[in-house]
Design a protein around this motif. Structure first.
Motif, PDB file in Angstrom:
ATOM      1  N   LEU A  66     -15.479 -46.714  11.074  1.00 39.35           N
ATOM      2  CA  LEU A  66     -15.744 -46.625  12.508  1.00 39.35           C
ATOM      3  C   LEU A  66     -17.229 -46.415  12.779  1.00 39.35           C
ATOM      4  N   LEU A  67     -17.852 -45.517  12.015  1.00 41.87           N
ATOM      5  CA  LEU A  67     -19.269 -45.223  12.228  1.00 41.87           C
ATOM      6  C   LEU A  67     -20.154 -46.421  11.880  1.00 41.87           C
ATOM      7  N   ASP A  68     -19.861 -47.076  10.771  1.00 40.61           N
ATOM      8  CA  ASP A  68     -20.683 -48.211  10.335  1.00 40.61           C
ATOM      9  C   ASP A  68     -20.652 -49.358  11.339  1.00 40.61           C
ATOM     10  N   ASN A  69     -19.534 -49.498  12.049  1.00 33.05           N
ATOM     11  CA  ASN A  69     -19.384 -50.603  12.996  1.00 33.05           C
ATOM     12  C   ASN A  69     -19.521 -50.162  14.455  1.00 33.05           C
ATOM     13  N   SER A  70     -19.981 -48.931  14.654  1.00 29.85           N
ATOM     14  CA  SER A  70     -20.208 -48.384  16.003  1.00 29.85           C
ATOM     15  C   SER A  70     -18.972 -48.558  16.891  1.00 29.85           C
ATOM     16  N   ILE A  71     -17.822 -48.204  16.351  1.00 26.37           N
ATOM     17  CA  ILE A  71     -16.570 -48.351  17.087  1.00 26.37           C
ATOM     18  C   ILE A  71     -16.232 -47.029  17.770  1.00 26.37           C
ATOM     19  N   TYR A  72     -16.348 -47.042  19.080  1.00 25.26           N
ATOM     20  CA  TYR A  72     -16.010 -45.881  19.901  1.00 25.26           C
ATOM     21  C   TYR A  72     -15.234 -46.352  21.121  1.00 25.26           C
ATOM     22  N   CYS A  73     -14.630 -45.387  21.794  1.00 20.18           N
ATOM     23  CA  CYS A  73     -13.999 -45.680  23.082  1.00 20.18           C
ATOM     24  C   CYS A  73     -15.054 -45.693  24.171  1.00 20.18           C
ATOM     25  N   VAL A 103      -7.608 -36.146   6.193  1.00 23.18           N
ATOM     26  CA  VAL A 103      -7.417 -36.738   7.521  1.00 23.18           C
ATOM     27  C   VAL A 103      -7.806 -35.727   8.587  1.00 23.18           C
ATOM     28  N   SER A 104      -8.588 -36.180   9.546  1.00 18.57           N
ATOM     29  CA  SER A 104      -8.877 -35.391  10.756  1.00 18.57           C
ATOM     30  C   SER A 104      -8.002 -35.920  11.878  1.00 18.57           C
ATOM     31  N   VAL A 105      -7.189 -35.061  12.453  1.00 18.29           N
ATOM     32  CA  VAL A 105      -6.306 -35.459  13.547  1.00 18.29           C
ATOM     33  C   VAL A 105      -6.952 -35.067  14.866  1.00 18.29           C
ATOM     34  N   ILE A 106      -7.254 -36.066  15.681  1.00 18.21           N
ATOM     35  CA  ILE A 106      -7.913 -35.846  16.974  1.00 18.21           C
ATOM     36  C   ILE A 106      -6.853 -35.852  18.057  1.00 18.21           C
ATOM     37  N   MET A 107      -6.831 -34.789  18.865  1.00 16.29           N
ATOM     38  CA  MET A 107      -5.773 -34.627  19.854  1.00 16.29           C
ATOM     39  C   MET A 107      -6.390 -34.343  21.229  1.00 16.29           C
ATOM     40  N   PRO A 108      -6.591 -35.391  22.048  1.00 12.93           N
ATOM     41  CA  PRO A 108      -7.105 -35.178  23.403  1.00 12.93           C
ATOM     42  C   PRO A 108      -6.017 -34.543  24.268  1.00 12.93           C
ATOM     43  N   ASN A 120     -14.058 -39.771  21.327  1.00 10.14           N
ATOM     44  CA  ASN A 120     -15.382 -39.924  20.713  1.00 10.14           C
ATOM     45  C   ASN A 120     -15.914 -38.588  20.198  1.00 10.14           C
ATOM     46  N   MET A 121     -15.712 -37.531  20.984  1.00 11.64           N
ATOM     47  CA  MET A 121     -16.147 -36.204  20.539  1.00 11.64           C
ATOM     48  C   MET A 121     -15.431 -35.828  19.252  1.00 11.64           C
ATOM     49  N   GLY A 122     -14.141 -36.127  19.200  1.00 15.11           N
ATOM     50  CA  GLY A 122     -13.387 -35.816  17.996  1.00 15.11           C
ATOM     51  C   GLY A 122     -13.881 -36.587  16.789  1.00 15.11           C
ATOM     52  N   ILE A 123     -14.169 -37.891  16.966  1.00 16.66           N
ATOM     53  CA  ILE A 123     -14.674 -38.703  15.852  1.00 16.66           C
ATOM     54  C   ILE A 123     -16.003 -38.153  15.349  1.00 16.66           C
TER      55      ILE A 123
END
Length: 444
Positions: free
Chosen positions: A173-180, A5-10, A75-78
């Motif tokens: 997320l990448l396959d479906n182009s899901i970003y904020c 798991v990558s935890v993204i923390m803005p 998005n940068m984190g993803i």
């Protein structure tokens, strides 16, 4: 080696909370994780604290975002993540230490695109802390602990409104182009993200364990902003237009989408009216009103499901917002004044007495919040649900009315139940309770 798991923390200027947040992630029982902190130029010591943590744990990276945009940070984190799954933790919140292990194990067992846990909200009132389990909009507990998708269970669209409290398969997320979306500020970009996740996922799961601890009501938070209507407009305009969302939405979920849309708009409009003293002409609403009016008129009021998905009061609000904004503002103002009057009357009677709240559901917690907001406390709840006796709600004991009256015979009893208030009042009178207040929201 790929992390589980990558935890993204803005982060942006959250030094007051950053230690509790970071340590809750670093100390997870799931050790094979990476932590990606994306800071947007903090100047209050947050960045320095993050760098200290980074120097002591090789799993942690600290990135810098040139723009102050929550969406851009996520998005940068993803894009930088190496983990099989990603998790977003907002840096004024914190998580239980076993959250990632529990969610990852379930995600692997069931091959999930994403999984969401429950959450608690944490609200500060001076030295008092009100912690309560969150109930997400129109929650349907029958779908918990099973693999679901929007095709089979369109109701998930109404209860999956936050980007945090779960993990997402990164490749999904990448396959479906899901970003904020990357609009400025730290506000509302999870609207589009969660809608796109829900409509694209084939295998999702919800569990009822409140692993995520969500800090509510900070003065610095985006929920205090006067720009909520603008942000909501940006998200839904992008979703409906650029993302072609309605073309992907199953027909059986259309009513759920428009209900969620309407509730989001009403919530933000009402918030702005309150902080602008019910200004009919505030640009925070007027610049976006025509588009919302068109959406309400064409897709909600004229729909075949309008009568079935909204209550009578909700239909009145939706109709007025779409047809007579002045009348809508007057209605909201009247309701708010009634609520203020009712709360004031309740507080005036309760001051100087011990206080017992009869009912520990939504109304009961609203009463407790009002008491805390006025520097008052309750000694506990009573409830007619025997299963709750001997438990706690918001850290206060719950017992039978007989028990509470025997222990607190001179207390003020606040009846917090919309449907059965008259019956409860009679019950308390039979127990010789002298001081009874019927809690009301908008009723005269």
């Amino acid at each position: 080696m790929e992390a589980k798991v990558s935890v993204i923390m803005p982060s942006l200027n959250v030094v007051k909370y950053i230690d509790e947040c970071v340590t809750s992630v670093l100390n997870q029982t799931l050790k094979d994780i990476e932590i990606i902190c994306v800071d947007a130029g903090s100047d209050d010591g947050t960045y320095e604290r993050l760098m200290e943590y980074k120097s002591n744990d090789s799993r942690m990276r600290v990135l810098h975002s040139d723009v102050r945009s929550y969406g851009a940070q996520v998005n940068m984190g993803i894009n930088q993540a190496n983990g099989e799954y990603v998790c977003i933790v907002e840096t004024d919140d914190y998580v239980d230490l076993n959250m990632l292990e529990r969610l990852y194990d379930l995600a692997k067992i069931h091959s999930l695109d994403y999984i969401k846990a429950g959450a608690n909200s944490i609200q500060q009132f001076g030295e008092r802390v009100l912690k309560r389990k969150m109930v997400f909009a129109d929650t349907d507990y029958s779908i918990y602990d099973k693999v679901v998708s929007i095709e089979e269970y369109p109701q998930i669209l109404l209860m999956d409104c936050y980007i945090w409290r779960g993990i997402y398969k990164r490749q999904f997320l990448l396959d479906n182009s899901i970003y904020c979306s990357e609009t400025n500020g730290a506000a509302y970009q999870d609207i589009g993200f969660t809608h796109l996740v829900t409509v694209n996922a084939k295998r999702a799961m919800f569990i009822d364990e409140p692993f995520y601890q969500y800090r509510k009501g900070r003065n610095e938070s985006s929920s205090k902003s006067p720009n909520g209507v603008k942000y909501t407009y940006n998200e839904y305009k992008r979703l409906i237009g650029e993302c072609g969302y309605l073309n992907k939405l199953p027909e059986a979920a259309a009513d759920k989408f428009w209900r969620r849309f309407a509730k989001a708009v009403l919530c933000e409009v009402n918030h702005i009216l309150r902080i602008t003293d019910y200004d009919l002409n505030t640009e925070h609403i007027s610049l976006y009103y025509d588009w919302f009016q068109e959406m309400f008129s064409q897709n909600i009021i004229k729909s075949v499901f309008f009568e079935s998905i909204f209550s009578e009061n909700e239909r009145t609000e939706v109709n007025l917002l779409a047809t007579d904004f002045k009348a809508y503002v007057e209605l909201i103002h009247k309701n708010d004044m009634l609520l203020q009057k009712n709360n004031s009357n309740m507080i005036n009677v309760a001051v100087g007495s011990q206080i017992v709240i009869f009912g520990c559901g939504t109304y009961g917690l609203c009463v407790l919040e009002t008491l805390y907001d006025n520097d008052l406390e309750a000694v506990g709840f009573c409830d007619n649900n025997e299963k709750l006796w001997g438990t706690k709600k918001a850290d206060l004991p719950v017992n039978s009315s007989e028990y509470m009256v025997s222990r607190y015979p001179e207390a003020v009893y606040i009846v917090a139940n919309k449907k059965h208030a008259d019956d409860i009042e009679r019950e308390l009178r039979q127990l010789n309770v002298k001081k009874i207040i019927i809690y009301k929201r908008y009723e005269e």
